[in-house]
Write a protein that holds these residues in place. Structure first.
Motif, PDB file in Angstrom:
ATOM      1  N   TYR A 157      -3.277   0.576  -5.343  1.00 50.58           N
ATOM      2  CA  TYR A 157      -2.744   0.362  -4.041  1.00 50.58           C
ATOM      3  C   TYR A 157      -0.960   0.508  -4.122  1.00 50.58           C
ATOM      4  O   TYR A 157      -0.487   0.010  -5.078  1.00 50.58           O
ATOM      5  N   ILE A 158      -0.670   1.306  -3.022  1.00 50.46           N
ATOM      6  CA  ILE A 158       0.972   1.226  -2.870  1.00 50.46           C
ATOM      7  C   ILE A 158       1.348   0.858  -1.633  1.00 50.46           C
ATOM      8  O   ILE A 158       0.615   1.263  -0.638  1.00 50.46           O
ATOM      9  N   ALA A 159       2.389  -0.141  -1.542  1.00 50.94           N
ATOM     10  CA  ALA A 159       2.881  -0.328  -0.253  1.00 50.94           C
ATOM     11  C   ALA A 159       4.308   0.356  -0.272  1.00 50.94           C
ATOM     12  O   ALA A 159       5.293   0.204  -0.962  1.00 50.94           O
ATOM     13  N   SER A 164       9.918   0.077   9.905  1.00 50.12           N
ATOM     14  CA  SER A 164       9.098   0.036  11.138  1.00 50.12           C
ATOM     15  C   SER A 164       7.808   0.742  10.785  1.00 50.12           C
ATOM     16  O   SER A 164       6.970   0.658  11.636  1.00 50.12           O
ATOM     17  N   THR A 165       7.762   1.548   9.831  1.00 44.96           N
ATOM     18  CA  THR A 165       6.673   2.339   9.631  1.00 44.96           C
ATOM     19  C   THR A 165       6.077   2.216   8.285  1.00 44.96           C
ATOM     20  O   THR A 165       5.499   3.255   7.683  1.00 44.96           O
ATOM     21  N   GLY A 166       6.275   1.281   7.620  1.00 44.15           N
ATOM     22  CA  GLY A 166       5.514   1.152   6.318  1.00 44.15           C
ATOM     23  C   GLY A 166       4.203   0.845   6.438  1.00 44.15           C
ATOM     24  O   GLY A 166       3.537   0.653   7.409  1.00 44.15           O
ATOM     25  N   GLY A 167       3.562   1.186   5.009  1.00 41.18           N
ATOM     26  CA  GLY A 167       2.054   1.296   5.126  1.00 41.18           C
ATOM     27  C   GLY A 167       1.422   0.736   3.718  1.00 41.18           C
ATOM     28  O   GLY A 167       2.324   0.964   2.762  1.00 41.18           O
ATOM     29  N   LEU A 168       0.123   0.468   3.829  1.00 42.24           N
ATOM     30  CA  LEU A 168      -0.403   0.067   2.685  1.00 42.24           C
ATOM     31  C   LEU A 168      -1.286   1.201   2.413  1.00 42.24           C
ATOM     32  O   LEU A 168      -2.248   1.500   3.068  1.00 42.24           O
TER      33      LEU A 168
END
Length: 332
Positions: A157-159, A164-168
């Motif tokens: 997994y990468i974060a 405001s638009t970060g994702g896992l």
């Protein structure tokens, strides 16, 4: 994207046996070569030892440091030219994953890379061969500093790092050394600088510069538990669980950087070390909603700064802003 949109992956029958825990606690990394420690992970083969690396301006090196901060091994990745290494994690197969995933210009690099190599059985300087995996995101290039390998399923997994638009992002069931590995967004997250799974895989911790939050990981999705205390660090870039799962260690960039231990309690503790393993109640929320900027700090929110006065954290933010901006503007 809601957590309910997570696609379930394979789950092994039981986590790998945890290594016997060696001494741990606060320590200072003393090696003058390590000035930008950006990733940290507890060794499974060598209790009390932690693997780290610089984030840029260094060769293809990974360093093993002990509980006194002394370097006890340097591993060189043969033929590798790192661009912006940001994280390191350890899989259930006993192999280390070094993530060359940084992109301070937010979209300059069409693909990034992960390097995998076997954790050495014996400590000492050596050169090893590493397998390279090409990585792209389904929704386009982005900056990222956190990579987590699940210790049971081996899924990566990468974060991503964005206010405001970060994702896992979830990788394929198994990374392929041929072709491109597409990582798919499964949840929103705030500005994440690192993350780690607990040794049994039941907990996920995410951290930023000024916040940290714990999540229960079950059925391939995270559920918010609450905030975790975070010590002040100049530019906090790394986090790992200790091998016994009872503490987390936070690292920071800088020469002679301090690594700080925070003991866990209650629902923060992984299932395999808790007195009872009954799941905590409460609705699931996205990591972004749980740990974003402005979350409460009394335990009712999930990921803001620990129980510290607002005035102190304003001062901390001001003190760290220069370092953050300097790094964000530095060309890679």
């Amino acid at each position: 994207m809601l957590l309910g949109a997570v696609v379930a992956g394979p789950v092994a029958a039981a986590p790998p046996a945890a290594a016997a825990e060696g001494p741990h606690g606060d320590f200072t990394i003393t090696d003058p070569r390590i000035t930008e420690s950006s990733g940290l992970v507890a060794s499974r083969r060598h209790p009390g030892v932690y693997w780290t690396h610089n984030d840029s301006d260094d060769g293809p090196y990974v360093y093993a440091v002990d509980g006194q901060g002394r370097t006890v091994a340097t591993v060189t990745l043969r033929g590798v030219k790192l661009r912006d290494a940001e994280a390191i994690s350890l899989g259930p197969d006993g192999r280390l994953y070094l993530a060359d995933i940084g992109d301070n210009l937010d979209g300059t690099w069409p693909e990034v890379w992960i390097y995998r190599f076997t954790e050495p059985d014996e400590l000492g300087d050596r050169t090893v061969d590493a397998t390279r995996f090409r990585v792209r995101y389904e929704d386009g290039p982005r900056n990222a500093e956190a990579l987590m390998v699940h210790p049971v399923t081996g899924r990566v997994y990468i974060a991503s790092k964005h206010e405001s638009t970060g994702g896992l992002y979830q990788g394929p069931e198994a990374l392929s050394p041929t072709g491109v590995n597409t990582f798919r967004r499964i949840a929103d997250v705030p500005w994440v600088t690192d993350g780690a799974f607990s040794p049994d895989g039941s907990r996920l911790i995410l951290r930023g510069y000024f916040w940290a939050a714990m999540y229960r990981w079950a059925n391939n999705e995270p559920t918010r538990i609450g905030p975790v205390d975070l010590p002040f660090q100049r530019q906090g870039e790394s986090v790992t669980f200790t091998a016994d799962g009872r503490s987390v260690l936070y690292g920071t960039e800088g020469a002679r950087s301090a690594v700080k231990e925070v003991r866990l309690s209650g629902d923060q503790l992984p299932d395999d070390v808790r007195p009872t393993a009954a799941p905590s109640s409460g609705p699931a929320t996205t990591p972004g909603a749980a740990a974003g900027p402005g979350a409460t700090t009394d335990g009712s929110g999930s990921g803001g700064p620990p129980s510290t006065s607002v005035a102190l954290w304003i001062a901390i933010a001001a003190a760290g802003a220069v370092f953050v901006l300097r790094k964000a503007r530095r060309p890679k």
